[in-house]
Design a protein around this motif. Structure first.
Motif, PDB file in Angstrom:
ATOM      1  N   GLN A  23       0.791  -1.165  -0.199  1.00 13.40           N
ATOM      2  CA  GLN A  23       0.057   0.034   0.202  1.00 13.40           C
ATOM      3  C   GLN A  23       0.903   1.017   0.144  1.00 13.40           C
ATOM      4  N   GLU A  24       0.738   2.027  -1.042  1.00 11.91           N
ATOM      5  CA  GLU A  24       1.324   3.429  -0.825  1.00 11.91           C
ATOM      6  C   GLU A  24       0.103   4.486  -0.654  1.00 11.91           C
ATOM      7  N   LYS A  25       0.407   5.362   0.207  1.00 14.37           N
ATOM      8  CA  LYS A  25      -0.431   6.319   0.639  1.00 14.37           C
ATOM      9  C   LYS A  25       0.426   7.627   0.973  1.00 14.37           C
ATOM     10  N   TYR A  26      -0.396   8.899   0.595  1.00 17.55           N
ATOM     11  CA  TYR A  26      -0.028  10.075   0.874  1.00 17.55           C
ATOM     12  C   TYR A  26      -0.399  10.506   2.318  1.00 17.55           C
ATOM     13  N   LYS A  53       5.050  10.462   1.522  1.00 19.37           N
ATOM     14  CA  LYS A  53       4.394   9.132   1.452  1.00 19.37           C
ATOM     15  C   LYS A  53       4.719   8.152   2.138  1.00 19.37           C
ATOM     16  N   ASP A  55       4.818   4.143   2.224  1.00 12.61           N
ATOM     17  CA  ASP A  55       4.986   2.815   1.493  1.00 12.61           C
ATOM     18  C   ASP A  55       4.997   1.510   2.159  1.00 12.61           C
TER      19      ASP A  55
END
Length: 145
Positions: A23-26, A53, A55
């Motif tokens: 999962q990659e999220k800002y 970000k 990760d």
């Protein structure tokens, strides 16, 4: 033959599930982890964090922070710095002393614009596109071509 098929099936399943978990999220800048905010404040006091970000993968988490001064920072899941990249010279406070001394002596007209720490060593890039390789203690090993 059946063992090979089972092995391929297991490997494929692991690959699919590991990618599904990644999962990659800002993060909102206001939710920047404290260790990252402290690092930026200590070493880049005139800069502001503009994005963070996160990760997440099955066995590791990494963070990437971008600053308004065209600096990118990468941290591991324990918030240890792994990579710093800039368009301008890096502050002396982020470059290991032994490496900074080597560059000052051998490349006095150049600036360090990137520092990267890996499992077995460190690497820097100078503003003349020369990459220098060092061991973990900062001993010069050579030029990376």
């Amino acid at each position: 033959m059946k063992k090979i098929f089972n092995l391929i099936l297991v490997a494929t399943t692991l690959f699919v599930f590991s990618n599904a978990y990644a999962q990659e999220k800002y993060l909102p800048v206001s939710e920047t982890p404290g260790q990252i905010a402290s690092y930026v404040k200590a070493h880049f006091p005139k800069s502001k964090i503009i994005s963070v970000k996160e990760d997440k993968e099955i066995f590791k988490t990494e963070y990437e922070a971008k600053l308004n001064t065209m600096v990118e920072l990468e941290f591991d899941g324990h918030f240890s710095i792994k990579n710093i990249e800039s368009k301008d010279a890096l502050p002396q406070s982020v470059v290991p002393t032994r490496i900074a001394a080597y560059v000052q002596k051998n490349y006095p007209d150049n600036k360090i614009i990137e520092w990267k720490k890996k499992k077995k060593g460190q690497k820097i890039e100078l503003d003349n596109d020369i990459d220098l390789v060092f061991d973990l203690s900062g001993k010069f090993l050579g030029i990376d071509r």
